[in-house]
Motif scaffolding. Structure first.
Motif, PDB file in Angstrom:
ATOM      1  N   UNK A   1       0.907  -1.266   0.092  1.00  0.00           N
ATOM      2  CA  UNK A   1      -0.076  -0.029  -0.011  1.00  0.00           C
ATOM      3  C   UNK A   1       0.893   1.099   0.002  1.00  0.00           C
ATOM      4  N   UNK A   2       1.884   1.114   0.783  1.00  0.00           N
ATOM      5  CA  UNK A   2       2.912   2.422   0.916  1.00  0.00           C
ATOM      6  C   UNK A   2       3.413   2.519  -0.314  1.00  0.00           C
ATOM      7  N   UNK A   3       4.173   1.419  -1.004  1.00  0.00           N
ATOM      8  CA  UNK A   3       4.743   1.803  -2.417  1.00  0.00           C
ATOM      9  C   UNK A   3       3.721   2.139  -3.462  1.00  0.00           C
ATOM     10  N   UNK A   4       2.501   1.873  -3.345  1.00  0.00           N
ATOM     11  CA  UNK A   4       1.512   2.073  -4.407  1.00  0.00           C
ATOM     12  C   UNK A   4       1.268   3.732  -4.084  1.00  0.00           C
ATOM     13  N   UNK A   5       1.218   4.239  -3.140  1.00  0.00           N
ATOM     14  CA  UNK A   5       1.026   5.459  -2.639  1.00  0.00           C
ATOM     15  C   UNK A   5       2.107   6.251  -3.203  1.00  0.00           C
ATOM     16  N   UNK A   6       3.127   5.780  -2.822  1.00  0.00           N
ATOM     17  CA  UNK A   6       4.550   6.467  -3.380  1.00  0.00           C
ATOM     18  C   UNK A   6       4.580   6.513  -4.973  1.00  0.00           C
ATOM     19  N   UNK A   7       3.906   5.574  -5.640  1.00  0.00           N
ATOM     20  CA  UNK A   7       3.859   5.518  -7.064  1.00  0.00           C
ATOM     21  C   UNK A   7       2.852   6.500  -7.656  1.00  0.00           C
ATOM     22  N   UNK A   8       1.819   6.848  -6.967  1.00  0.00           N
ATOM     23  CA  UNK A   8       0.743   7.695  -7.294  1.00  0.00           C
ATOM     24  C   UNK A   8       1.327   9.209  -7.140  1.00  0.00           C
ATOM     25  N   UNK A   9       2.090   9.400  -5.977  1.00  0.00           N
ATOM     26  CA  UNK A   9       2.596  10.747  -5.620  1.00  0.00           C
ATOM     27  C   UNK A   9       3.738  11.144  -6.854  1.00  0.00           C
ATOM     28  N   UNK A  10       4.446   9.998  -7.144  1.00  0.00           N
ATOM     29  CA  UNK A  10       5.338  10.240  -8.253  1.00  0.00           C
ATOM     30  C   UNK A  10       4.725  10.654  -9.481  1.00  0.00           C
ATOM     31  N   UNK A  11       3.775   9.978  -9.845  1.00  0.00           N
ATOM     32  CA  UNK A  11       3.003  10.100 -11.024  1.00  0.00           C
ATOM     33  C   UNK A  11       2.465  11.877 -10.990  1.00  0.00           C
ATOM     34  N   UNK A  12       1.744  11.838 -10.005  1.00  0.00           N
ATOM     35  CA  UNK A  12       1.208  13.280  -9.912  1.00  0.00           C
ATOM     36  C   UNK A  12       2.207  14.505  -9.845  1.00  0.00           C
ATOM     37  N   UNK A  13       3.436  14.275  -9.458  1.00  0.00           N
ATOM     38  CA  UNK A  13       4.504  15.393  -9.340  1.00  0.00           C
ATOM     39  C   UNK A  13       4.664  15.394 -11.122  1.00  0.00           C
ATOM     40  N   UNK A  14       5.092  14.335 -11.636  1.00  0.00           N
ATOM     41  CA  UNK A  14       5.318  14.334 -13.055  1.00  0.00           C
ATOM     42  C   UNK A  14       4.306  15.051 -13.964  1.00  0.00           C
ATOM     43  N   UNK A  15       2.867  14.584 -13.604  1.00  0.00           N
ATOM     44  CA  UNK A  15       1.865  15.250 -14.500  1.00  0.00           C
ATOM     45  C   UNK A  15       1.912  16.863 -14.082  1.00  0.00           C
ATOM     46  N   UNK A  16       2.135  17.217 -12.862  1.00  0.00           N
ATOM     47  CA  UNK A  16       2.090  18.653 -12.496  1.00  0.00           C
ATOM     48  C   UNK A  16       3.254  19.319 -13.105  1.00  0.00           C
ATOM     49  N   UNK A  17       4.370  18.747 -13.245  1.00  0.00           N
ATOM     50  CA  UNK A  17       5.661  19.463 -13.684  1.00  0.00           C
ATOM     51  C   UNK A  17       5.218  19.200 -15.384  1.00  0.00           C
ATOM     52  N   UNK A  18       4.827  18.421 -15.833  1.00  0.00           N
ATOM     53  CA  UNK A  18       4.421  18.644 -17.350  1.00  0.00           C
ATOM     54  C   UNK A  18       3.523  19.858 -17.476  1.00  0.00           C
ATOM     55  N   UNK A  19       2.323  19.793 -16.676  1.00  0.00           N
ATOM     56  CA  UNK A  19       1.360  21.064 -16.842  1.00  0.00           C
ATOM     57  C   UNK A  19       2.325  22.236 -16.518  1.00  0.00           C
ATOM     58  N   UNK A  20       3.057  22.299 -15.803  1.00  0.00           N
ATOM     59  CA  UNK A  20       3.645  23.767 -15.551  1.00  0.00           C
ATOM     60  C   UNK A  20       4.641  23.992 -16.666  1.00  0.00           C
ATOM     61  N   UNK A  21       5.423  23.067 -17.135  1.00  0.00           N
ATOM     62  CA  UNK A  21       5.887  23.308 -18.496  1.00  0.00           C
ATOM     63  C   UNK A  21       5.324  23.690 -19.737  1.00  0.00           C
ATOM     64  N   UNK A  22       4.043  22.971 -19.637  1.00  0.00           N
ATOM     65  CA  UNK A  22       3.415  23.360 -20.981  1.00  0.00           C
ATOM     66  C   UNK A  22       2.743  24.768 -20.714  1.00  0.00           C
ATOM     67  N   UNK A  23       2.438  25.065 -19.389  1.00  0.00           N
ATOM     68  CA  UNK A  23       1.894  26.607 -19.458  1.00  0.00           C
ATOM     69  C   UNK A  23       3.155  27.654 -19.405  1.00  0.00           C
ATOM     70  N   UNK A  24       4.290  27.206 -18.895  1.00  0.00           N
ATOM     71  CA  UNK A  24       5.392  28.155 -19.170  1.00  0.00           C
ATOM     72  C   UNK A  24       6.017  28.207 -20.618  1.00  0.00           C
ATOM     73  N   UNK A  25       5.395  29.092 -21.457  1.00  0.00           N
ATOM     74  CA  UNK A  25       5.820  29.318 -22.703  1.00  0.00           C
ATOM     75  C   UNK A  25       6.712  30.157 -23.045  1.00  0.00           C
ATOM     76  N   UNK A  26       7.119  31.182 -21.995  1.00  0.00           N
ATOM     77  CA  UNK A  26       7.858  32.266 -22.156  1.00  0.00           C
ATOM     78  C   UNK A  26       9.452  31.902 -22.319  1.00  0.00           C
ATOM     79  N   UNK A  27       9.571  30.994 -21.652  1.00  0.00           N
ATOM     80  CA  UNK A  27      10.716  30.423 -21.513  1.00  0.00           C
ATOM     81  C   UNK A  27      11.548  30.718 -20.409  1.00  0.00           C
TER      82      UNK A  27
END
Length: 86
Positions: free
Chosen positions: A40-66
């Motif tokens: 259960x703990x590893x599953x939660x870690x996995x979900x948190x890592x996926x959420x962080x990656x998705x959030x970073x991708x979202x920030x990268x997509x929003x940040x078009x000014x360089x």
């Protein structure tokens, strides 16, 4: 007729067997509970890592000014950020 020593040995073996079975069963149940909790703990870690990656991708997509807006990034520049906000 069975001798008292043999009866004692039989009852002792029965008692030891019951105690061993109970103790072994208890250890298996605890080991399984630990395994499930770790899973259960590893599953939660996995979900948190996926959420962080998705959030970073979202920030990268929003940040078009360089301009790098993440203060944890080693290339982050406060001066560049403030200039882009003007």
């Amino acid at each position: 007729m069975v001798s008292p020593d043999l009866k004692l040995a039989r009852w002792t073996a029965l008692g030891v067997g019951i105690f061993y079975g109970w103790f072994h069963s208890r250890s298996l149940v605890h080991a399984e509970a630990k395994r499930k909790a770790l899973e259960k703990y590893h599953r939660k870690e996995e979900l948190i890592a996926k959420a962080k990656a998705a959030y970073a991708a979202k920030l990268a997509a929003e940040n078009t000014s360089g301009v790098i807006t993440d203060p944890n990034d080693p290339r982050f520049s406060l001066e560049g950020l403030l200039k882009s906000l003007e």
